[in-house]
Motif scaffolding. Structure first.
Motif, mmCIF file in Angstrom:
data_model
loop_
_atom_site.group_PDB
_atom_site.id
_atom_site.type_symbol
_atom_site.label_atom_id
_atom_site.label_comp_id
_atom_site.label_asym_id
_atom_site.label_seq_id
_atom_site.Cartn_x
_atom_site.Cartn_y
_atom_site.Cartn_z
ATOM 1 N N ASP A 61 -9.172 2.475 -0.802
ATOM 2 C CA ASP A 61 -8.767 2.655 0.586
ATOM 3 C C ASP A 61 -7.379 3.216 0.699
ATOM 4 O OD1 ASP A 61 -7.804 0.768 -0.610
ATOM 5 O OD2 ASP A 61 -8.247 -0.846 1.012
ATOM 6 N N LEU A 62 -6.756 3.543 -0.444
ATOM 7 C CA LEU A 62 -5.609 4.348 -0.403
ATOM 8 C C LEU A 62 -5.695 5.911 -0.134
ATOM 9 C CD1 LEU A 62 -3.560 2.315 -3.292
ATOM 10 C CD2 LEU A 62 -3.553 1.906 -0.832
ATOM 11 N N PRO A 63 -5.386 6.432 0.848
ATOM 12 C CA PRO A 63 -5.699 7.825 0.932
ATOM 13 C C PRO A 63 -4.785 8.691 -0.081
ATOM 14 C CG PRO A 63 -4.634 7.023 2.865
ATOM 15 C CD PRO A 63 -4.838 5.825 1.776
ATOM 16 N N ALA A 64 -3.759 8.416 -0.553
ATOM 17 C CA ALA A 64 -3.064 9.174 -1.508
ATOM 18 C C ALA A 64 -3.871 9.296 -2.725
ATOM 19 C CB ALA A 64 -1.657 8.852 -1.799
ATOM 20 N N LEU A 65 -4.313 8.061 -3.266
ATOM 21 C CA LEU A 65 -5.122 7.977 -4.648
ATOM 22 C C LEU A 65 -6.635 8.765 -4.535
ATOM 23 C CD1 LEU A 65 -5.119 6.749 -7.151
ATOM 24 C CD2 LEU A 65 -6.164 4.595 -6.229
ATOM 25 N N LEU A 111 2.471 7.034 -6.610
ATOM 26 C CA LEU A 111 1.571 7.676 -7.248
ATOM 27 C C LEU A 111 1.643 9.345 -6.969
ATOM 28 C CD1 LEU A 111 -1.436 7.882 -8.495
ATOM 29 C CD2 LEU A 111 -2.148 8.328 -6.067
ATOM 30 N N LEU A 112 2.107 9.328 -5.677
ATOM 31 C CA LEU A 112 2.419 10.872 -5.306
ATOM 32 C C LEU A 112 3.638 11.374 -5.965
ATOM 33 C CD1 LEU A 112 1.727 11.031 -1.621
ATOM 34 C CD2 LEU A 112 0.446 12.031 -3.304
ATOM 35 N N LEU A 146 -13.344 28.590 -8.142
ATOM 36 C CA LEU A 146 -13.414 27.731 -6.902
ATOM 37 C C LEU A 146 -13.871 28.349 -5.788
ATOM 38 C CD1 LEU A 146 -10.142 25.500 -7.645
ATOM 39 C CD2 LEU A 146 -12.520 24.596 -7.702
ATOM 40 N N VAL A 200 2.547 11.858 -9.553
ATOM 41 C CA VAL A 200 1.923 13.510 -9.738
ATOM 42 C C VAL A 200 3.019 14.625 -9.734
ATOM 43 C CG1 VAL A 200 0.337 14.801 -8.741
ATOM 44 C CG2 VAL A 200 -0.084 12.367 -8.981
ATOM 45 N N GLN A 227 1.080 4.220 -2.946
ATOM 46 C CA GLN A 227 0.971 5.654 -2.848
ATOM 47 C C GLN A 227 1.845 6.470 -2.946
ATOM 48 O OE1 GLN A 227 -1.918 6.389 0.415
ATOM 49 N NE2 GLN A 227 -1.904 4.544 1.053
ATOM 50 N N VAL A 248 -6.024 12.521 -4.466
ATOM 51 C CA VAL A 248 -5.680 12.894 -6.096
ATOM 52 C C VAL A 248 -6.835 12.946 -6.824
ATOM 53 C CG1 VAL A 248 -4.352 12.134 -8.040
ATOM 54 C CG2 VAL A 248 -3.039 12.086 -5.911
ATOM 55 N N GLU A 252 -13.254 17.495 -8.005
ATOM 56 C CA GLU A 252 -13.738 18.846 -7.387
ATOM 57 C C GLU A 252 -13.326 20.094 -8.059
ATOM 58 O OE1 GLU A 252 -16.268 18.782 -5.750
ATOM 59 O OE2 GLU A 252 -16.351 16.760 -5.645
ATOM 60 N N LEU A 293 -20.798 25.410 -1.701
ATOM 61 C CA LEU A 293 -20.756 23.905 -1.132
ATOM 62 C C LEU A 293 -20.982 23.960 0.602
ATOM 63 C CD1 LEU A 293 -18.399 21.519 -3.338
ATOM 64 C CD2 LEU A 293 -20.767 21.635 -2.984
ATOM 65 N N ARG A 341 0.842 -1.380 -0.098
ATOM 66 C CA ARG A 341 -0.113 0.018 0.093
ATOM 67 C C ARG A 341 1.178 1.218 -0.032
ATOM 68 N NH1 ARG A 341 -5.199 0.276 2.773
ATOM 69 N NH2 ARG A 341 -4.652 1.823 3.629
#
Lengths: 327, 377
Positions: free
Chosen positions: B193-197, A15-16, A304, A19, A12, B200, B206, A311, A8
């Protein structure tokens, strides 16, 4: 368990990193491109003289004002058009929504025709239709259509306004006098034809969506509620006011607020008819200074924050409902 | 005491009573129920009487149906100039696409239409093949057909020549092809359930939903060339298509999320109990149900997307509405009724497409509702 936790984290982190790397690459490219094209990279241009005039402004604005002030004028115009169109759309939407539920067959069908037609036409087409085909061929100010102090001509709609010019509140009546101004109606508050077309089209378009929301909201109240109200001896009007409306409004309000938000975003179509809203002003500034990055960043931030504020309002409303309500 | 009468034969059948109230009674109840209702009916009739004749005269009776140029349409009292529409139709459909190459456009859209009908037809077999064709094969074949492939003997046609309905449909199709899978992926990411994903995906959704489409188009048009390496410089039609696809994906993600939320967690748990893996659970159990439940919302999203394609005009693309709007300035035809004629025609075009999609959504909704009713009995 430990291996999966490790995986996990690895996913992550990857991914970070991806990005972040994308952002870094974009920024590096942007810097190189901007330098190569001699485009300003700071927000200093906001203080420079704009050099263009705007067709509508609620605060004083001249071509000598700064770019920053032009953006402020644009924002205020966006808010003004949205508020006027929103009020009109609410009126139209509730009227059409109730009309669709009417026992009168002709009225229900007429409202249905309005909703089904307007919802299925692009908003831009409607704005252009009102602006080019309806408002532009109107007579010159000399032969303006007059009604109760309102002047409708190809220079827009002029209406009586509250004026504090003499120090006390007085009504400023518009008038047309060739000796004062041969080309336009003087006095009062003038909405240019661009703003009229925009407000009209936005109000009719959003009204058709609000009509469906209202209809769904009223239909969401079970029939037993009005029957129970009748059994308790309430008149039809009392039942509507005390039993149906509070329950229907609960269903109506959240989507209604998102319609107001959509309307505010849709008011950016002003750029197509040349009304000086936030988007149109930023387009002009973007073309003059080339500061695309900064101008678009400002726009995005403003829209925004409008969205987020709406919202937040909606969350607040929903929380209040939970407290007061069904337990 | 004896029974006085025993029937030996069944009584003759009588026709069923006429339960439908007579027309006059219906009209009286629904149009003249009380004083207010009568007043409203009279008002609406008056409105029709006032509005219908001028509309009839403008659109039909006084309209110019055939003319070589705008002279007849400029005559005082002339109505809609349909001759102008007839003369400009090729331009409205293909823009400035070279006339001898237009069969390529036709072929590409016939292909797309065939695949769409296959996908949407309720009882059509082998939808997997259709989906593969629509989402994977069509983009490449369509690109080769429209843009040209010199190696196959199709000369290149620059996007600066593309225009009209073809561009509107192309932008909308590209939006659909990207937004459906893109939206589902974003929605899945947002529920991960992966917070980072999660962050993003939620941030992207939004952000895009919070700004107007015009701002997204501006951004795609002005910032893509800045953010990409200088020698990449994306095509001028590709930039707004990217913006539309991004915008549509964000809205599709919210629809897909609603569908995913509507599936009880017992479904996924049951699938896992049967030994299905995570991907198989999603693919065979959760996604089919989730997407089927929100088909009407998906189609409504596409209606909105199709209407939104008109906004690409802001970055100088000639979509259908933009060609209609530009053609009215042609001095050969320009006249007082040209603008109204063009907008009525454009309105009919969008109305036909959007109403067709809306009624499909309503049909699916009815079928889904019927299915659910049967389940609950």
């Amino acid at each position: 368990m430990k291996a999966s936790a490790l995986r996990r984290w690895a996913i992550q982190a990857a991914l970070l990193l991806a990005v972040g790397g994308l952002f870094a690459l974009a920024i590096a490219n942007a810097r190189a491109n901007l330098l190569a094209r001699g485009i300003p990279t700071s927000f200093a241009f906001l203080n420079q003289v704009a050099g263009f005039s705007l067709n509508q402004s609620v605060i004083p604005f001249t071509p000598l004002s700064s770019y920053g002030r032009a953006l402020l004028v644009g924002l205020l115009n966006t808010l003004m058009v949205s508020a006027l169109a929103g009020a009109l759309a609410t009126f139209i939407g509730f009227a059409a929504g109730f009309a669709r539920l009417s026992r009168n067959w002709a009225l229900a069908r007429l409202a249905g025709l309005y909703v089904e037609t307007i919802r299925n036409l692009p908003l831009l087409l409607q704005i252009l239709f009102w602006y080019v085909a309806i408002l532009s061929p109107l007579p010159a100010p000399e032969h303006a259509h007059q009604f109760a102090g309102f002047f409708l001509s190809n220079r827009g709609l002029t209406m009586p306004a509250l004026s504090f010019a003499q120090g006390w509140p007085a009504i400023d009546w518009p008038f047309f006098d060739p000796s004062v101004n041969r080309f336009n109606v003087e006095g009062g508050l003038r909405l240019p034809p661009e703003a009229c077309a925009l407000i009209l089209a936005l109000a009719l378009y959003t009204g058709s969506y609000i009509a469906e929301i209202v209809r769904a909201g009223v239909q969401a109240v079970p029939r037993g509620q009005s029957e129970a109200a009748a059994a308790l001896g309430l008149s039809a009007a009392q039942a509507r006011r005390l039993v149906i409306r509070p329950q229907a409004m609960r269903v109506i309000t959240p989507p209604l607020i998102s319609q107001y938000l959509a309307l505010t975003k849709n008011s950016s179509l002003a750029a197509f008819v040349g009304f000086a809203d936030l988007m149109q002003v930023s387009g002009t500034i973007l073309n003059q200074t080339g500061a695309a990055l900064q101008v678009i960043a400002i726009d995005m931030a403003l829209y925004l924050s409008l969205s987020l504020a709406t919202l937040a309002l909606m969350r607040l409303y929903e929380r209040r409902l939970r407290w007061g309500g069904r337990g | 005491m004896t029974d006085s009468f025993i029937r030996s034969q069944p009584a003759p059948k009588r026709p069923p009573p006429n339960m439908a109230p007579p027309f006059l009674k219906l009209a009286r109840e629904n149009l003249f129920g009380d004083a207010t209702s009568s007043l409203i009916t009279v008002g609406i009739v008056a409105l029709i009487v006032l509005a219908a004749p001028p509309l009839w005269r403008f659109l039909i009776a006084d309209a110019v149906w055939s003319a070589p140029d705008g002279a007849l349409c400029r005559a005082p009292g002339a109505g809609a100039c349909w001759a102008y529409i007839a003369a400009k139709t090729p331009f409205f459909i293909y823009g400035s696409y070279p006339p001898d190459q237009r069969w390529r456009v036709d072929l590409a859209f016939v292909l797309a239409a065939g695949l769409i009908v296959w996908l949407l037809w309720p009882r059509a077999p082998r939808k997997g093949v259709a989906a593969f064709g629509f989402f994977v094969v069509l983009p490449f074949v369509g690109f080769a057909l429209l843009s040209g492939a010199p190696s196959l003997g199709l000369p290149r046609v620059g996007t600066n020549l593309w225009g009209g309905a073809m561009v509107s449909l192309l932008v909308a199709l590209a939006g659909i092809v990207v937004a459906l899978p893109g939206g589902v992926l974003l929605a899945l990411g947002r529920r991960s359930d992966l917070p980072a994903l999660r962050w993003v995906c939620a941030g992207l959704i939004e952000f895009v939903r919070g700004v107007p489409l015009i701002a997204v188009l501006f951004m795609a048009n002005a910032m893509l060339p800045i953010f990409l390496p200088p020698d990449w410089s994306p095509d001028r039609l590709l930039r707004p298509m990217f913006g539309i696809a991004l915008f549509a994906s964000a809205y599709m993600a919210e629809v897909a999320r609603a569908g995913l939320n509507s599936i009880p967690s017992g479904q996924a748990e049951a699938a896992q109990a049967l030994g299905l893996g995570r991907v198989a659970t999603l693919r065979f159990v959760v996604l089919p149900q989730a997407l089927a439940a929100v088909i009407p919302a998906i189609v409504n999203n596409f209606v909105a997307l199709f209407k939104d394609t008109t906004l690409v005009a802001i970055v100088g693309i000639f979509d259908f509405l933009h060609t209609v709007d530009a053609a009215r300035l042609d001095p050969k035809w320009a006249g007082p009724t040209i603008a109204a004629t063009g907008y009525v025609f454009a309105g009919l075009f969008y109305l036909v497409f959007c109403l067709a999609m809306s009624s499909y959504a309503r049909g699916v909704e009815r079928r889904l509702a019927a299915g659910r009713r049967q389940d609950s009995i």
